[in-house]
Design a protein around this motif. Structure first.
Motif, PDB file in Angstrom:
ATOM      1  N   THR A   8       4.667   4.077   2.645  1.00  0.00           N
ATOM      2  CA  THR A   8       4.455   2.831   1.910  1.00  0.00           C
ATOM      3  C   THR A   8       4.539   1.689   2.909  1.00  0.00           C
ATOM      4  OG1 THR A   8       5.390   3.702  -0.141  1.00  0.00           O
ATOM      5  CG2 THR A   8       5.275   1.307   0.086  1.00  0.00           C
ATOM      6  N   MET A   9       3.526   0.829   2.906  1.00  0.00           N
ATOM      7  CA  MET A   9       3.482  -0.318   3.820  1.00  0.00           C
ATOM      8  C   MET A   9       3.385  -1.600   3.002  1.00  0.00           C
ATOM      9  SD  MET A   9       3.169   0.979   7.031  1.00  0.00           S
ATOM     10  CE  MET A   9       2.286  -0.236   8.009  1.00  0.00           C
ATOM     11  N   LYS A  13       5.166  -1.376  13.054  1.00  0.00           N
ATOM     12  CA  LYS A  13       5.453  -2.734  12.607  1.00  0.00           C
ATOM     13  C   LYS A  13       4.631  -3.712  13.454  1.00  0.00           C
ATOM     14  CE  LYS A  13       9.700  -3.697  11.649  1.00  0.00           C
ATOM     15  NZ  LYS A  13      11.148  -4.048  11.776  1.00  0.00           N
ATOM     16  N   GLN A  14       4.028  -4.689  12.790  1.00  0.00           N
ATOM     17  CA  GLN A  14       3.166  -5.636  13.484  1.00  0.00           C
ATOM     18  C   GLN A  14       3.494  -7.055  13.040  1.00  0.00           C
ATOM     19  OE1 GLN A  14      -1.072  -4.152  13.461  1.00  0.00           O
ATOM     20  NE2 GLN A  14      -0.128  -2.524  12.288  1.00  0.00           N
ATOM     21  N   LEU A  29       0.858  -1.188   0.000  1.00  0.00           N
ATOM     22  CA  LEU A  29       0.000   0.000   0.000  1.00  0.00           C
ATOM     23  C   LEU A  29       0.894   1.239   0.000  1.00  0.00           C
ATOM     24  CD1 LEU A  29      -2.770   1.467   0.400  1.00  0.00           C
ATOM     25  CD2 LEU A  29      -2.372   1.234   2.860  1.00  0.00           C
ATOM     26  N   THR A  30       0.682   2.111  -0.972  1.00  0.00           N
ATOM     27  CA  THR A  30       1.453   3.352  -1.068  1.00  0.00           C
ATOM     28  C   THR A  30       0.511   4.540  -1.016  1.00  0.00           C
ATOM     29  OG1 THR A  30       3.209   2.335  -2.372  1.00  0.00           O
ATOM     30  CG2 THR A  30       3.014   4.721  -2.499  1.00  0.00           C
ATOM     31  N   LYS A  31       0.745   5.438  -0.061  1.00  0.00           N
ATOM     32  CA  LYS A  31       0.032   6.710   0.007  1.00  0.00           C
ATOM     33  C   LYS A  31       1.053   7.805  -0.274  1.00  0.00           C
ATOM     34  CE  LYS A  31      -3.905   5.555   2.889  1.00  0.00           C
ATOM     35  NZ  LYS A  31      -4.851   6.041   3.905  1.00  0.00           N
ATOM     36  N   GLU A  32       0.908   8.426  -1.436  1.00  0.00           N
ATOM     37  CA  GLU A  32       1.882   9.439  -1.848  1.00  0.00           C
ATOM     38  C   GLU A  32       1.976  10.555  -0.802  1.00  0.00           C
ATOM     39  OE1 GLU A  32       2.423   9.511  -6.635  1.00  0.00           O
ATOM     40  OE2 GLU A  32       0.815  10.721  -5.817  1.00  0.00           O
ATOM     41  N   LYS A  33       3.194  11.019  -0.583  1.00  0.00           N
ATOM     42  CA  LYS A  33       3.534  12.074   0.377  1.00  0.00           C
ATOM     43  C   LYS A  33       3.437  11.602   1.830  1.00  0.00           C
ATOM     44  CE  LYS A  33       1.912  15.849  -2.604  1.00  0.00           C
ATOM     45  NZ  LYS A  33       1.107  17.095  -2.654  1.00  0.00           N
ATOM     46  N   LEU A  34       3.051  10.299   2.040  1.00  0.00           N
ATOM     47  CA  LEU A  34       2.868   9.832   3.409  1.00  0.00           C
ATOM     48  C   LEU A  34       3.754   8.623   3.723  1.00  0.00           C
ATOM     49  CD1 LEU A  34      -1.020  10.158   3.706  1.00  0.00           C
ATOM     50  CD2 LEU A  34       0.735  11.805   4.390  1.00  0.00           C
ATOM     51  N   ALA A  84      -1.928 -18.928  11.692  1.00  0.00           N
ATOM     52  CA  ALA A  84      -2.288 -17.685  10.998  1.00  0.00           C
ATOM     53  C   ALA A  84      -1.187 -16.664  11.276  1.00  0.00           C
ATOM     54  CB  ALA A  84      -3.641 -17.172  11.468  1.00  0.00           C
ATOM     55  N   ILE A  85      -0.495 -16.226  10.242  1.00  0.00           N
ATOM     56  CA  ILE A  85       0.637 -15.308  10.379  1.00  0.00           C
ATOM     57  C   ILE A  85       0.347 -14.040   9.590  1.00  0.00           C
ATOM     58  CG2 ILE A  85       3.117 -14.996   9.991  1.00  0.00           C
ATOM     59  CD1 ILE A  85       3.393 -18.043  10.088  1.00  0.00           C
ATOM     60  N   ASN A  86       0.616 -12.896  10.188  1.00  0.00           N
ATOM     61  CA  ASN A  86       0.456 -11.607   9.515  1.00  0.00           C
ATOM     62  C   ASN A  86       1.616 -10.706   9.939  1.00  0.00           C
ATOM     63  OD1 ASN A  86      -0.476  -9.345   8.197  1.00  0.00           O
ATOM     64  ND2 ASN A  86      -2.577  -9.572   8.916  1.00  0.00           N
ATOM     65  N   TYR A  87       2.388 -10.275   8.950  1.00  0.00           N
ATOM     66  CA  TYR A  87       3.544  -9.421   9.229  1.00  0.00           C
ATOM     67  C   TYR A  87       3.402  -8.131   8.428  1.00  0.00           C
ATOM     68  CZ  TYR A  87       8.378  -7.788   9.540  1.00  0.00           C
ATOM     69  OH  TYR A  87       9.497  -7.033   9.769  1.00  0.00           O
ATOM     70  N   VAL A  88       3.321  -6.988   9.137  1.00  0.00           N
ATOM     71  CA  VAL A  88       3.131  -5.683   8.494  1.00  0.00           C
ATOM     72  C   VAL A  88       4.300  -4.780   8.889  1.00  0.00           C
ATOM     73  CG1 VAL A  88       1.609  -3.682   8.258  1.00  0.00           C
ATOM     74  CG2 VAL A  88       0.623  -5.955   8.643  1.00  0.00           C
ATOM     75  N   GLN A  89       4.883  -4.115   7.895  1.00  0.00           N
ATOM     76  CA  GLN A  89       5.982  -3.205   8.209  1.00  0.00           C
ATOM     77  C   GLN A  89       5.991  -2.041   7.221  1.00  0.00           C
ATOM     78  OE1 GLN A  89       9.885  -4.761   7.660  1.00  0.00           O
ATOM     79  NE2 GLN A  89       9.599  -5.278   5.507  1.00  0.00           N
ATOM     80  N   PRO A  90       6.408  -0.853   7.673  1.00  0.00           N
ATOM     81  CA  PRO A  90       6.573   0.285   6.764  1.00  0.00           C
ATOM     82  C   PRO A  90       7.926   0.181   6.068  1.00  0.00           C
ATOM     83  CG  PRO A  90       7.032   0.953   9.013  1.00  0.00           C
ATOM     84  CD  PRO A  90       6.632  -0.483   9.083  1.00  0.00           C
ATOM     85  N   ILE A  91       7.947   0.456   4.776  1.00  0.00           N
ATOM     86  CA  ILE A  91       9.230   0.466   4.051  1.00  0.00           C
ATOM     87  C   ILE A  91       9.597   1.884   3.601  1.00  0.00           C
ATOM     88  CG2 ILE A  91       9.064  -1.923   3.273  1.00  0.00           C
ATOM     89  CD1 ILE A  91       7.981  -0.993   0.646  1.00  0.00           C
ATOM     90  N   ARG A  92       8.661   2.834   3.811  1.00  0.00           N
ATOM     91  CA  ARG A  92       8.959   4.242   3.524  1.00  0.00           C
ATOM     92  C   ARG A  92       7.990   5.120   4.285  1.00  0.00           C
ATOM     93  NH1 ARG A  92       6.971   8.283   0.316  1.00  0.00           N
ATOM     94  NH2 ARG A  92       5.317   6.862  -0.402  1.00  0.00           N
ATOM     95  N   VAL A  93       8.507   6.076   5.055  1.00  0.00           N
ATOM     96  CA  VAL A  93       7.688   7.054   5.758  1.00  0.00           C
ATOM     97  C   VAL A  93       8.277   8.435   5.487  1.00  0.00           C
ATOM     98  CG1 VAL A  93       6.776   7.813   7.976  1.00  0.00           C
ATOM     99  CG2 VAL A  93       7.153   5.374   7.571  1.00  0.00           C
ATOM    100  N   THR A  94       7.460   9.364   5.017  1.00  0.00           N
ATOM    101  CA  THR A  94       7.953  10.688   4.640  1.00  0.00           C
ATOM    102  C   THR A  94       8.125  11.576   5.876  1.00  0.00           C
ATOM    103  OG1 THR A  94       5.756  11.624   4.344  1.00  0.00           O
ATOM    104  CG2 THR A  94       6.722  10.480   2.452  1.00  0.00           C
TER     105      THR A  94
END
Length: 676
Positions: A458-459, A513-514, A451-456, A484-494
């Motif tokens: 990317t997860m 990060k989750q 998921l990418t939100k421009e100017k904000l 059940a495995i779910n791994y969430v992390q940001p790869i870019r934060v403005t």
């Protein structure tokens, strides 16, 4: 506002008057417009409640039906007359006349004598054996209404129900279930109940092997001459019932033809090519399917007494495998005339092994957001020759705002998901099965989303599941995922997002990060499935557990200091429970009372001090309180930190939501509801 309402009323009354004039203006000479039937019951015998029921039933039986009206106005007839006589059917006038409008129902179309016979016969079938019906038409202003006067007389009551004492096996089998009879002493006589009793007996016999029996082989004689408006009923087998309908049959051999074609030649169904496997003969020269798949689907075993339940469940299981386009079967008696055995044949036509599909959508919202999405899906049926289904879906989408406060804050998302489904339970060292018409399934899923939100920011997120799904019945369904495995992390934060998130905990949670590793279970009970009754209950319950084993191994406890990690990521530890309970009551043919209660509770412990952001509860949106945007409704009051176009998410660890509403059909296709 008052003037506007008065103007609307005046216009509507004028339209109604015009419609009333035009409804009879173009009738043929000497004809009148038929406006419907009225039932008038002139008999004190039925109670008021019963009179209303009789009246409604009889009015629905009269024919023809009058022209349809909307708020008392024959709108369709008006359109028909307004269109005149268009030369072309595909013209606007033709569309108005033949598609929107409807021709007038004339008084000459009413067959009074036929309607009287239908109404009288219906009353007799309901136990009013001495009913008398008379019909008369009333003409006024070129409009005719028919009044049917009804004298019901007393309704006959069941005095006694007797089952024949014949010593034959068939009659004895019928008598065994006589305690379940629908014909009860003291109940009014009703032909529909008599028919239902014959169907009940037939269903009982079908479970006891009487494959060739039919409800028409039963006769229920009624003796109404015993006096006091009562009737005696005798249940017995018709004398001319064929011999094979009197026998209980067992299963002999079962033949399965998985490569059957609708245009099959005789060579396609030769028994000589059959391979024997666990009691079944499988004719599959190409070895396309493993015989194991059919052994798990078949509910019949050679030597079993035929019963309809296993018959239907076998077909249902073969259909639910998802690899066959057509499933049909045939029962054939063994040639020996002294034998009561059936050979069973299943003819299965395969679906294409591989298929590709694409779905595309576009949307626009009231906040000027415009977007589109596409999903491309690929399926491979019978992947390992055991009915397995491999599906791969790739998705991509975007939302863009060209003007307004969110201009430039565009959203892009993409994902790839693969799922492999086995039509059986895969449990090491354990064999489980369900005795229902639904094949139990084992699911393995892996997925990646970005998921990418421009100017904000990317997860990206990774998901994986291993679990089981099965149905006890059509209304009871279970899903259990032990992994059940779910791994969430940001790869870019403005920097823009970071500066706003520094003073806003909600924004910080959205990018944290989750790492969730646990189990979940879902139970769904739905009385509404195939239910046309007056009441219905729906229940959906979820139990979600995370980090229990990892917490035990690592000794995680946030109170003791630094949280524990796996592969460098802090894992979540919590228990989350949620129920969705709904109850529907059909008050009438046009009114329904609907109620819903949602209760959710999450408890973080061990390695977590709060629920992961993606697991927290929220309220608002299409499936919740519709007056509020999703995630915009919070507990109590809150400060809206709407700075730099950042809108906080309102979420929590406890959820309680309730609503009750009265739904009503107003007219035509227009429905409304009053709710709290």
């Amino acid at each position: 506002m008052k003037k506007r309402i008065i103007h609307i009323i005046i216009v509507w009354v004028t339209v109604c008057l015009l419609a009333g004039c035009s409804s009879t203006r173009k009738l043929p000479a000497g004809e009148a417009l038929y406006t419907g039937a009225t039932i008038k019951i002139e008999d004190p015998a039925p109670r008021n409640k019963e009179k209303k029921k009789i009246k409604a039933e009889l009015e629905a039986l009269t024919r023809p039906l009058p022209n349809k009206t909307i708020l008392g106005m024959p709108f369709k007839l008006w359109m028909y007359n307004l269109a005149g006589n268009p030369k072309k059917e595909k013209s606007i006038g033709g569309w108005l006349k033949y598609k929107v409008g409807e021709p007038p129902v004339l008084a000459g179309d009413v067959n009074l004598e036929w309607n009287v016979k239908v109404l009288q016969s219906t009353l007799e079938n309901r136990g009013y054996f001495k009913a008398v019906v008379q019909g008369d038409s009333i003409l006024k202003n070129k409009k005719t209404r028919v009044v049917y006067t009804v004298q019901t007389g007393n309704r006959y009551i069941i005095n006694e129900v007797v089952f024949d004492k014949d010593s034959a096996v068939l009659q004895k089998t019928i008598n065994v279930s006589s305690g379940k009879t629908l014909l009860k002493t003291g109940d009014p006589f009703n032909l529909e109940t008599v028919k239902a009793e014959r169907e009940r007996i037939d269903a009982e016999l079908k479970e006891k092997g009487f494959y060739y029996f039919d409800p028409d082989y039963l006769i229920i004689q009624a003796d109404s001459t015993i006096g006091n408006n009562t009737v005696n009923l005798q249940v017995k087998i018709k004398p001319g019932t064929p011999q094979r309908a009197r026998k209980a049959y067992t299963i002999n051999d079962v033949y399965i033809f998985p490569g059957y074609r609708l245009s099959a030649q005789k060579a396609d169904t030769l028994k000589s090519d059959a391979a024997f496997y666990k009691g079944y003969y499988v004719v599959d020269k190409g070895k396309t399917y493993k015989p194991l798949m059919f052994a798990q689907s078949m509910q019949f075993n050679p030597g079993d007494v035929y019963n309809r339940k296993d018959h239907n469940q076998s077909i249902s299981r073969l259909v639910n495998l998802g690899v066959f386009k057509f499933v049909k079967n045939r029962f054939e008696p063994v040639e020996d005339p002294d034998s009561a055995k059936l050979d069973v044949y299943y003819y299965l036509t395969s679906l294409p092994k591989k298929s590709l599909r694409a779905d595309i959508n576009a949307n626009t919202k009231s906040n000027n957001l415009t977007g589109s999405g596409i999903t491309i899906g690929w399926r491979n049926r019978n992947t390992f020759r055991g009915g397995e289904l491999l599906s791969v879906n790739a998705t991509a989408g975007f939302e863009i705002q060209y003007s307004g406060q969110l201009k430039g804050f565009n959203t892009y998302r993409g994902g790839l998901e693969a799922q492999l489904t086995f039509p059986r339970f895969l449990i090491p060292f354990v064999t489980l099965d369900t005795r229902s018409g639904f094949v139990p399934k084992t699911n393995i899923l892996v997925a990646y989303d970005i998921l990418t939100k421009e100017k904000l920011y990317t997860m990206n997120s990774f998901r994986g599941e291993f679990g089981y799904a099965w149905k006890e019945t059509a209304s009871k369904e279970h899903q259990f995922n032990p992994i059940a495995i779910n791994y969430v992390q940001p790869i870019r934060v403005t920097p823009l997002y970071e500066s706003n998130a520094a003073n806003n905990p909600s924004l910080q949670k959205a990018i944290e990060k989750q790492f969730i590793i646990g189990s979940n279970y879902n139970y769904n009970y739905n009385e509404l499935t195939g239910n046309n009754g007056l009441k219905g209950l729906y229940f959906n319950g979820n139990a979600d557990f995370s980090g229990n084993i990892a917490g035990l191994i690592t000794g995680a406890n946030t109170l003791n200091g630094k949280p524990k990690t796996i592969f460098g990521a802090q894992f979540s530890q919590y228990v989350k429970l949620e129920t969705d309970l709904r109850y529907y009551v059909k008050l009438s043919s046009k009114n329904t009372w609907a109620n819903r209660l949602i209760v959710g509770f999450g408890y973080p412990y061990g390695n977590s001090s709060e629920l992961p952001f993606i697991k927290q509860f929220f309220v608002g949106g299409n499936n919740s309180i519709r007056a509020f945007r999703s995630r915009s409704l919070g507990p109590g009051t809150y400060k809206d930190m709407n700075t730099m176009n950042f809108i906080p998410d309102q979420s929590g660890d406890i959820k309680l939501e309730f609503n009750t509403e009265l739904r009503a059909k107003l007219f035509s296709i227009v429905h409304g509801a009053v709710f709290v």
